[in-house]
Design an enzyme around this catalytic site. Structure first.
Site, PDB file in Angstrom:
ATOM      1  CE1 TYR A 134      14.312  17.426  37.212  1.00 53.09           C
ATOM      2  CE2 TYR A 134      15.543  19.474  37.023  1.00 53.09           C
ATOM      3  CZ  TYR A 134      14.423  18.800  37.345  1.00 53.09           C
ATOM      4  OH  TYR A 134      13.714  19.511  38.152  1.00 53.09           O
ATOM      5  CB  CYS A 166      21.795   3.291  16.978  1.00 50.66           C
ATOM      6  SG  CYS A 166      21.285   2.904  15.341  1.00 50.66           S
ATOM      7  CD  GLU A 167      17.327   6.839  18.289  1.00 53.93           C
ATOM      8  OE1 GLU A 167      16.818   7.853  17.491  1.00 53.93           O
ATOM      9  OE2 GLU A 167      16.581   6.002  18.558  1.00 53.93           O
ATOM     10  CE1 TYR A 200      12.789  18.880  28.746  1.00 53.59           C
ATOM     11  CE2 TYR A 200      14.766  18.172  29.944  1.00 53.59           C
ATOM     12  CZ  TYR A 200      13.355  18.077  29.638  1.00 53.59           C
ATOM     13  OH  TYR A 200      12.693  17.430  30.589  1.00 53.59           O
ATOM     14  CD  GLU A 236       7.067  22.294  45.858  1.00 54.87           C
ATOM     15  OE1 GLU A 236       7.011  22.079  44.595  1.00 54.87           O
ATOM     16  OE2 GLU A 236       6.237  22.140  46.937  1.00 54.87           O
ATOM     17  N   PRO A 237      12.793  24.621  45.220  1.00 53.23           N
ATOM     18  CG  PRO A 237      14.615  25.730  46.433  1.00 53.23           C
ATOM     19  CD  PRO A 237      13.128  25.442  46.604  1.00 53.23           C
ATOM     20  N   GLY A 238      14.840  22.863  43.049  1.00 49.23           N
ATOM     21  CA  GLY A 238      15.595  21.663  42.718  1.00 49.23           C
ATOM     22  C   GLY A 238      16.876  21.922  42.057  1.00 49.23           C
ATOM     23  NE  ARG A 239      16.521  23.830  35.822  1.00 49.12           N
ATOM     24  CZ  ARG A 239      16.421  22.803  34.918  1.00 49.12           C
ATOM     25  NH1 ARG A 239      17.433  22.394  34.331  1.00 49.12           N
ATOM     26  NH2 ARG A 239      15.264  22.353  34.552  1.00 49.12           N
ATOM     27  NE  ARG A 242      18.396  19.695  31.808  1.00 45.18           N
ATOM     28  CZ  ARG A 242      19.037  20.766  31.119  1.00 45.18           C
ATOM     29  NH1 ARG A 242      20.049  20.992  30.658  1.00 45.18           N
ATOM     30  NH2 ARG A 242      18.260  21.825  31.106  1.00 45.18           N
TER      31      ARG A 242
END
EC number: 4.1.1.20
Length: 426
Positions: A386, A357-358, A330, A286-289, A326
């Site tokens: 993603y 504002c972070e 991460y 099940e590859p996604g990326r 991301r």
């Protein structure tokens, strides 16, 4: 529209080697074409190359010729992407009822859809069971005895797969290392019992496990161990009942940094087959990326350039953590390129920051980049996986537009309006 070329392996369907490399680097995208898209559709803007999506699907099918290859939908759920992966013969693995609905809306049949329930809300199970009643070939994967019982209560007696927690995980970040976390799957020691107990009420067709996301050559040992354990489990289960498939997930990584080598996919495939061993069931992955990451870029416009003693030059852009989460989530690295800079601009050390504002709203720090000026267009690489999927409306910022190249550009998702942000309020 030209999307650029790189160096790589022989391509299918008569394409030259340079047209189908094992990974597309950000430098391979045509700067003038991307700037034209930014001018036409404004920024921030996601760009997805469906031709590259199809190439990646073919590469997977070539590496796993005897496996059931399914696209992990959560990486990118755009209808155009779903249609492209289906055209290349991949099924669609869905992590929510919403993704199941998107798959059917893109023309998928039940036999192409697998729903992997992770602590599913009642509404998700209700909707999926309704879909199954209309299309009984749909497969439901469960990761808890509770979910089995809840399906039984809803009258579901169809195709069931049991997700197993193999006790081993891998991936690019602790937050995506699913294989060893108790949230995912029934404990390995209980898996055989769950499968055999479910036989009387369901059509148990498979077992499933997933090590994590972003697996590279550096952590293949964990992937092999997960697959080995699934092979052992399959052989034990097959003494009592037939299985249609053994699903070992995806998580195949892509090189986000410019100097990282491409994943040796044939070697991963061979290691997977060897680790699984001799089983009667078909291997499923099940590859996604891997399918969509290097098929997408994010375009943004520079609006602020200011000097700072600590960060040298801070470059403000119109895309931030609400556009691409991301890096904040991460600490992920994404290549960044100044599309507007000519050869006369020297590289300078910059921090690229968004409008949120972070403090975490930073795409990179102390990164060499051709000296930016207000109005320049920057491209962020490997944004196809993603990227849009994790976009949010935090700080009341509308989500960006998305263009697909097929091969000519077309608008796939309109830019969200400010009015849309308050439509649900009463």
């Amino acid at each position: 529209m030209s999307t650029g070329t790189g160096e790589g392996e022989t391509a299918p369907d008569g394409e030259s080697e340079s047209e189908n490399p094992p990974v597309r680097r950000l430098s391979a995208w045509d700067a003038a074409d991307l700037e034209e898209l930014a001018a036409t559709y404004e920024t921030p803007l996601y760009v997805m190359d469906l031709g590259r999506v199809r190439e990646n699907c073919r590469r997977l099918r070539e590496a796993f010729p005897d496996a059931d290859v399914r696209y992990a939908a959560k990486a990118h759920t755009g209808r155009a992407v779903f249609e492209a992966v289906r055209q290349e013969g991949l099924g669609i693995e869905c992590a929510s009822a919403g993704e199941v609905e998107r798959a059917f809306a893109a023309g998928a049949s039940g036999s192409e859809v697998q729903y992997t329930a992770v602590n599913p809300p009642d509404g998700d199970l209700d909707l999926v069971v309704q879909r199954w009643e209309d299309d009984p070939d749909l497969t439901v994967t469960v990761g808890a005895r509770d979910t089995v019982e809840r399906l039984r209560e809803r009258g579901f007696d169809g195709r069931l797969c049991v997700r197993v927690n193999p006790g081993v995980g891998a991936g690019h970040h602790a937050k995506v290392t699913t294989g060893g976390h108790a949230k995912f799957g029934v404990p390995y020691s209980e898996a055989e019992s769950v499968v055999l107990d479910a036989r009387d009420d369901f059509d148990v067709v498979g077992i499933h496990a997933h090590a994590g996301s972003g697996i590279s050559g550096d952590d293949l040992s964990a992937h092999r161990e997960v697959v080995r354990r699934m092979g052992d489990l399959a052989r034990a289960v097959e003494e009592e009942t037939d299985l249609e498939f053994v699903d070992v997930g995806g998580g195949f990584g892509v090189p986000y940094r410019e100097d990282e080598p491409a994943l040796d996919l044939p070697a991963v495939a061979e290691a997977t087959r060897e680790a699984l061993g001799d089983v009667d069931a078909q291997l499923a992955v099940e590859p996604g990326r891997y399918v969509v990451a290097d098929a997408g870029v994010l375009l943004a416009t520079v609006n602020t350039v200011k000097e700072s003693e600590e960060y040298e030059t801070v470059v403000g852009i119109d895309a931030g953590m609400t556009t691409l989460l991301r890096p904040a989530m991460y600490d992920a690295y994404h290549a960044i390129r100044n599309l507007s800079a000519g050869e006369d601009r020297n590289a300078t050390s910059v921090t690229v920051a968004g409008p949120i504002c972070e403090t975490s709203d930073v795409l990179c720090e102390h990164r060499p980049l051709a000296a930016p000026a207000r109005g320049d267009v920057l491209a962020v690489g490997n944004a196809g996986a993603y990227g849009y999927e994790m976009a949010s409306t935090y700080n009341s910022r509308p989500r960006p537009a998305e263009v697909v190249l097929d091969p000519e550009p077309r608008l796939a998702r309109r830019r969200e309006s400010l009015a849309a942000l308050t439509e649900l309020e009463q």
